[in-house]
Design a protein around this motif. Structure first.
Motif, short mmCIF file in Angstrom:
data_model
loop_
_atom_site.label_atom_id
_atom_site.label_comp_id
_atom_site.label_asym_id
_atom_site.label_seq_id
_atom_site.Cartn_x
_atom_site.Cartn_y
_atom_site.Cartn_z
N ARG A 47 -64.95 73.49 16.57
CA ARG A 47 -63.57 73.97 16.47
C ARG A 47 -62.60 72.79 16.35
N LEU A 48 -62.87 71.76 17.18
CA LEU A 48 -62.00 70.59 17.16
C LEU A 48 -62.08 69.88 15.81
N GLU A 77 -62.72 71.16 12.98
CA GLU A 77 -61.97 71.94 11.98
C GLU A 77 -60.48 71.70 12.12
N ARG A 78 -60.01 71.74 13.34
CA ARG A 78 -58.58 71.54 13.57
C ARG A 78 -58.12 70.17 13.12
N TYR A 79 -58.98 69.21 13.34
CA TYR A 79 -58.63 67.83 12.96
C TYR A 79 -58.88 67.56 11.48
N HIS A 80 -59.34 68.57 10.78
CA HIS A 80 -59.78 68.39 9.39
C HIS A 80 -60.85 67.32 9.31
N GLU A 116 -50.97 70.17 13.63
CA GLU A 116 -51.96 71.03 14.25
C GLU A 116 -52.58 70.46 15.51
N SER A 117 -52.27 69.21 15.79
CA SER A 117 -53.05 68.55 16.83
C SER A 117 -52.48 68.68 18.24
N LYS A 161 -58.97 62.15 19.17
CA LYS A 161 -59.56 62.28 17.84
C LYS A 161 -60.42 61.05 17.51
N ASP A 200 -57.54 70.86 24.82
CA ASP A 200 -58.82 71.45 24.45
C ASP A 200 -59.99 70.54 24.80
N ILE A 256 -54.72 69.76 21.09
CA ILE A 256 -56.10 69.28 21.07
C ILE A 256 -56.48 68.60 22.37
#
Ligand SMILES: Nc1ncnc2c1ncn2[C@@H]1O[C@H](COP(=O)(O)OP(=O)(O)OP(=O)(O)O)[C@@H](O)[C@H]1O
Length: 479
Positions: free
Chosen positions: A451-452, A454-457, A469-470, A421, A476, A473
């Motif tokens: 997409r990443l 979004e997942r990581y906010h 949620e991570s 991240k 990914d 990742i």
């Protein structure tokens, strides 16, 4: 009439005509105007000087024998006032000696009166051409001298001392030099230091970057071309080997040199001979070549993208520059050198900069300082003014970093998530938020990056951590 002369005659010229004889002045001005030239006429030296204060001309046509201020006096004033003007003198039969004197004072030409106007026009055109060449020469000199402002090689770590010593040794030899090292390690600074320490330091240092030019342009930039040799070659043009003759040519990103061009480079390195594109004329140049690359050229030789004979030819004196992470003891000195006058940096920020691995080397360090001086208040750089990548790194070392945010006992995959991240954020920051570029740098598809994020906010401004949620990742990002 040859091609060159035809070209010379076609260009409109702005002419200052200084002549006390009313009839000649009038007929000459009208004739020149009909031929497309711009003419301003003056009846005396004083009037001419007043006009020169307001307008620029290519050529002055000056009668020698005028009442009041003579042509010679006018020429003196023109030179004394640094007025940029090529001068053609008009003289009577009896005053040739004065015309010779005028030539010594910098007039470019003289004609005896009465002279056919066509001949006068021709002499004006030649004088104009001379003035164009003179101006072009001044511009080139200005460009070269700008090029020649040399950055100092900062750092007194053992690694940089070794580089400095090697520069001193090889500078006087005139042999080709190959500088290798990661991007931003200072290859160009080293090239200029070699040139400056060599006995060619009073001659030009000319640079070409093979990666910055389309393949097709590299050849014409390096070797020049003959008019008409390809579409767009509207005039003869010398290449940089000729421009640099007697001096030093720095070929940056040599590894990007097209394979098809490498034999031509090898030849000029071997015996100094080359031809412009489209020309059969063999030219001799005497140039010291310093090349740089961030590629492993021996590997390129193995895979066939770089000629082995050329590699040995340029690799006579190799210098390998260390990445900044291998001479971190220079970071403090670099910070102080690149910080603007009157600025300071607090201890925490300095510590963070010392802990950072600097993948972009000194160039990255300079960028970080420049960015910080834009963000900082009160002429002091603090942790808040540094990019996330640096401050996170610092907190990790303070024991407040990833492990703190994730709690003791987090497993390895959580740590990797966090690193991934941070890395995404760092690249986004470095690429000024440009997602397409960042995705390219990260080696993932742009859609995956979205997409990443979004997942990581991370789609908004802030990067809030979301441990739940991570978990997938890392896979990914790195799959
Ligand atoms: N040791 C050093 N001392 C002072 N300035 C340095 C040093 N190393 C690098 N720099 C500065 O860092 C910046 C990048 O250096 P330079 O352009 O020479 O790197 P490079 O290795 O040629 O990079 P690239 O391969 O990307 O062209 C320049 O502003 C240069 O002045």
């Amino acid at each position: 009439m040859g091609n060159y002369e035809a070209n010379v005659m076609e260009k409109p010229i702005s002419i200052l005509l200084v002549e006390d004889d009313h009839d000649f002045r009038d007929s000459c001005a009208r004739w020149m105007q009909r031929k497309g030239h711009h003419v301003v006429a003056a009846a005396s030296g004083a009037e001419a000087l007043a006009i020169c204060q307001r307008h620029d001309f290519d050529v002055g046509v000056i009668d020698l024998n005028m009442p009041g201020m003579s042509g010679i006096e006018l020429l003196q004033r023109i030179r004394g006032d640094n007025i940029d003007l090529e001068v053609v003198i008009l003289t009577g039969q009896g005053t040739i000696e004065s015309a010779v004197q005028a030539m010594k004072m910098g007039a470019s030409d003289y004609l005896t009166k009465p002279c056919p106007l066509g001949e006068l026009e021709h002499h004006c055109a030649l004088a104009h051409e001379r003035s164009l060449l003179r101006r072009e020469n001044q511009q080139l000199k200005a460009i070269l001298s700008r090029n020649q402002t040399v950055a100092r090689l900062v750092g007194d770590s053992p690694e940089m001392k070794r580089v400095a010593k090697w520069i001193e040794r090889i500078a006087p030899t005139d042999k080709p030099v190959l500088i290798t090292g990661e991007s931003g390690t200072g290859k160009e600074v080293v090239a200029k230091s070699i040139w400056r320490a060599s006995h060619l330091s009073h001659n030009p240092f000319v640079t070409i970057n093979c990666a910055a030019l389309p393949e097709t342009l590299v050849e014409s930039e390096l070797f020049g071309h003959q008019k008409g040799s390809f579409t767009g070659a509207t005039a003869d043009k010398p290449g940089l080997f000729e421009v640099a003759s007697g001096g030093t040519l720095f070929i940056d990103e040599l590894g990007e040199m097209p394979l098809s061009l490498q034999p031509k480079l090898l030849r000029v390195l071997e015996d100094g001979s080359m031809r412009r594109i489209g020309s059969h004329k063999e030219r001799k140049v005497n140039v010291r070549v310093i090349a740089a690359t961030n590629r492993d050229l021996s590997e390129d030789v193995q895979n066939g993208s770089f000629r082995e004979d050329l590699f040995y030819r340029v690799n006579v004196l190799p210098i390998d520059l260390p990445p900044l992470r291998n001479h971190v003891s220079d970071v403090d000195q670099l910070i102080d050198y690149f910080m603007p006058d009157g600025w300071s940096i607090d201890a925490a920020a300095r510590h963070a900069m010392n802990e950072h691995p600097w993948p972009g080397n000194v160039r990255e360090l300079i960028n970080v300082i420049q960015r910080a001086t834009i963000l900082a208040d009160n002429d002091e750089i603090t942790l808040d003014d540094l990019p996330r990548e640096l401050t996170h790194h610092d907190r990790k070392h303070d024991g407040e970093g990833i492990s703190h945010r994730h709690g003791v006992g987090d497993d390895t995959s959580d740590r990797l998530d966090d690193i991934a991240k941070d890395h995404i954020l760092y690249i986004l920051d470095r690429e000024n938020g440009n997602k397409a570029k960042s995705a390219r740098v990260l080696g993932i598809h742009r859609r995956k990056l979205y997409r990443l994020l979004e997942r990581y906010h991370l789609t908004g401004q802030t990067a809030s951590s979301s441990d739940n949620e991570s978990s997938s990742i890392v896979a990914d990002v790195f799959d």
